[in-house]
Design a protein around this motif. Structure first.
Motif, PDB file in Angstrom:
ATOM      1  N   THR A  34     -48.613  28.439 -18.411  1.00 48.33           N
ATOM      2  CA  THR A  34     -48.021  29.640 -19.071  1.00 48.33           C
ATOM      3  C   THR A  34     -46.362  29.900 -18.436  1.00 48.33           C
ATOM      4  OG1 THR A  34     -49.183  31.247 -17.859  1.00 48.33           O
ATOM      5  CG2 THR A  34     -50.149  30.443 -19.890  1.00 48.33           C
ATOM      6  N   SER A  35     -46.593  29.499 -17.373  1.00 48.02           N
ATOM      7  CA  SER A  35     -44.938  29.779 -16.779  1.00 48.02           C
ATOM      8  C   SER A  35     -44.083  28.731 -17.168  1.00 48.02           C
ATOM      9  CB  SER A  35     -45.230  29.655 -14.942  1.00 48.02           C
ATOM     10  OG  SER A  35     -46.158  30.587 -14.588  1.00 48.02           O
TER      11      SER A  35
ATOM     12  N   GLY B 284     -42.974  29.764 -20.347  1.00 49.08           N
ATOM     13  CA  GLY B 284     -42.117  30.770 -20.506  1.00 49.08           C
ATOM     14  C   GLY B 284     -40.751  30.673 -20.227  1.00 49.08           C
TER      15      GLY B 284
ATOM     16  N   SER C 163     -41.656  36.870 -23.121  1.00 46.44           N
ATOM     17  CA  SER C 163     -42.884  36.919 -22.306  1.00 46.44           C
ATOM     18  C   SER C 163     -44.055  36.132 -23.005  1.00 46.44           C
ATOM     19  CB  SER C 163     -43.375  38.629 -22.365  1.00 46.44           C
ATOM     20  OG  SER C 163     -43.469  38.889 -23.684  1.00 46.44           O
ATOM     21  N   THR C 164     -45.134  36.285 -22.085  1.00 52.90           N
ATOM     22  CA  THR C 164     -46.222  35.413 -22.558  1.00 52.90           C
ATOM     23  C   THR C 164     -46.984  35.524 -23.858  1.00 52.90           C
ATOM     24  OG1 THR C 164     -47.037  35.524 -20.240  1.00 52.90           O
ATOM     25  CG2 THR C 164     -48.588  34.291 -21.761  1.00 52.90           C
TER      26      THR C 164
ATOM     27  N   SER D 181     -47.152  33.905 -27.740  1.00 52.80           N
ATOM     28  CA  SER D 181     -48.144  33.598 -28.403  1.00 52.80           C
ATOM     29  C   SER D 181     -48.111  34.034 -30.175  1.00 52.80           C
ATOM     30  CB  SER D 181     -49.329  34.803 -27.886  1.00 52.80           C
ATOM     31  OG  SER D 181     -50.446  34.503 -28.654  1.00 52.80           O
TER      32      SER D 181
ATOM     33  N   ALA E 229     -45.594  33.878 -18.013  1.00 53.42           N
ATOM     34  CA  ALA E 229     -44.174  33.631 -18.641  1.00 53.42           C
ATOM     35  C   ALA E 229     -43.416  35.019 -18.533  1.00 53.42           C
ATOM     36  CB  ALA E 229     -44.256  33.238 -20.180  1.00 53.42           C
TER      37      ALA E 229
ATOM     38  N   GLU F 299     -56.777  31.573 -23.876  1.00 54.42           N
ATOM     39  CA  GLU F 299     -55.894  30.565 -23.092  1.00 54.42           C
ATOM     40  C   GLU F 299     -55.990  29.062 -23.537  1.00 54.42           C
ATOM     41  OE1 GLU F 299     -57.249  32.021 -19.085  1.00 54.42           O
ATOM     42  OE2 GLU F 299     -56.187  33.722 -19.472  1.00 54.42           O
TER      43      GLU F 299
END
Length: 463
Positions: A79-80, A83, A89-90, A94, A230, A372
């Motif tokens: 997720t990073s 980002g 942002s995460t 989404s 993120a 996730e």
């Protein structure tokens, strides 16, 4: 830190969930190392060691279970990376999967999870501050706990409003200070531990003891933090490599967690009820000599502040992503008031810290693991090549609700709940090997992963 950095941090703090402009993407992977080191260097990691051994595991089983659980931070690594690619942002990223309105459900649940985690951090911080006062000779009382609670959450709010650049700077130094003190504590605990009793522990059951322990650690570490990856990597410069980002996240999280869990495993021989104590933080402080307990608990309190700031910061972003029309500073204040109420209930009504904590981790973990699975698979198969569409992230009315991905998420969560006893919801199929375990996390993740993979396959064939 220069005044320019402080001003930049305040400006970034108020950017909310907007795409970070390219000229402001100046971060380097090493900054993520300090962010995730600070997020996992709190004294709660020692409590995890007591939780692992409470499953009846041997010394080596406990360390192996901890290592596999901590490996869940690979999800945060992915997720990073997303980002850096999407620059927001995460849970805003989404939206590309679920649509603007469809994304409200997982975002709301993510906000709920972060609120719970923030409450855990605040409770832990208040208990640590109270333990510090007791080590200084102040008698334990409900008044002392209340004062510590208000002091801790007030400090958290103040730090949260300083801006990300300031927080990252604080984290890097607090991590060095607390990390050094932690090494001293580990050496002391290792030198005074009853190694004979520790090594004599028999192996526990691999299916009903080992894997449930893995899932509890995973739920409390990588699975809980993946929704925030993120939020901190969106400032990474475009030249930052995926491997550098992933490695920085994994190293920053794994190093402190493994050392702290190792310490908790050793301490569980001296504190057999560490996993069931009403105030495990005070018990940890009590076994340390005064010259060590006071500075350790002081730096531990500072370390938990940085952990709490991360949760509060990401929760405020989620509130904005849901569509609540407030400034980020107002979102932080709203979240802080909610957390204060939850923490007060745990400290003064429930009087049980670890029981609700584990139940909370398992319940949230089922939903987060399912989300996730969808997010990571979507990034690896689609966004890694295509990138993120700015229009979809800001809200494309034509695809505001994507039912297919949403059903894949809910299907995984439902299957996980069916085989789980979380304390909030007890599934009818939570019998046999599932009766006293948390294996529903793996069921949830696997089901959503398979369902979304089939959904993408069918979608590609229809195209």
């Amino acid at each position: 830190m220069s005044d320019v950095q402080a001003v930049e941090g305040w400006r970034l703090e108020n950017s909310g969930i907007d795409l970070v402009p390219e000229h402001e993407c100046k971060g380097r992977p090493v900054e993520l190392f300090w962010v995730w080191l600070a997020a996992n260097i709190g004294i709660l990691g020692v409590v995890y060691g007591g939780i692992v051994t409470s499953f009846g595991l041997s010394f080596f089983q406990s360390l192996l279970a901890a290592a596999l659980g901590v490996a869940s931070f690979a999800l945060v690594g992915v997720t990073s990376i997303a980002g850096r690619r999407g620059r927001t942002s995460t849970l805003t990223l989404s939206r590309a999967i679920f649509g603007l309105r469809g994304n409200a459900a997982p975002t709301a649940f993510s906000w709920f999870n972060l609120m719970g985690w923030e409450a855990v951090n605040v409770v832990t911080g208040a208990l640590t501050l109270a333990a510090l006062c007791q080590a200084l000779g102040i008698a334990e009382s409900r008044l002392l706990t209340a004062v510590c609670l208000f002091l801790f959450i007030g400090l958290t709010i103040v730090v949260s409003l300083l801006g990300q650049a300031t927080v990252v700077w604080m984290q890097s130094w607090l991590s060095r200070i607390f990390g050094s003190m932690t090494l001293v504590v580990i050496l002391y605990v290792a030198s005074t531990a009853n190694w004979g009793a520790i090594m004599a522990r028999p192996d526990g059951d691999w299916l009903t003891g080992f894997w449930p322990a893995v899932s509890v650690i995973a739920a409390g570490t990588g699975i809980s933090w993946a929704i925030a990856g993120a939020d901190y990597s969106r400032y990474q410069r475009s030249g930052s490599s995926n491997g550098g980002i992933f490695g920085a996240v994994m190293a920053g999280a794994s190093l402190p967690l493994m050392l702290l869990i190792f310490t908790g495993v050793l301490l569980s021989a001296q504190i057999p009820d560490l996993a069931s104590a009403a105030n495990p933080i005070a018990k940890i402080g009590a076994v340390l000599p005064a010259w060590m307990a006071v500075p350790y608990l002081l730096t531990a309190t500072a370390g938990i502040v940085t952990m709490a700031v991360l949760s509060l910061y990401s929760a405020s972003l989620n509130l904005l992503t849901i569509g609540v029309k407030v400034r980020q500073a107002q979102a932080v204040s709203i979240n802080a008031l909610i957390v204060l109420a939850i923490a007060a209930y745990v400290l003064f009504v429930s009087s049980d810290f670890l029981g609700p904590f584990i139940s909370f981790l398992l319940f949230c973990g089922v939903f987060l693991a399912a989300w996730e699975a969808v997010f990571v698979l979507d990034y690896l198969l689609l966004r890694h090549r295509q990138g993120y569409d700015d229009v979809a992230l800001s809200g494309d009315g034509r695809q505001a609700f994507r039912g297919g991905p949403l059903l894949c998420w809910l299907l995984g969560a439902a299957c996980g709940l069916l085989v789980s006893k979380t304390g909030f919801v007890d599934g009818p199929l939570a019998v046999g090997v599932f009766a006293d375990s948390s294996l529903g996390l793996f069921v949830s993740f696997g089901t959503s992963l398979l369902a979304y993979g089939l959904y993408l396959l069918l979608k590609e064939r229809r195209a």
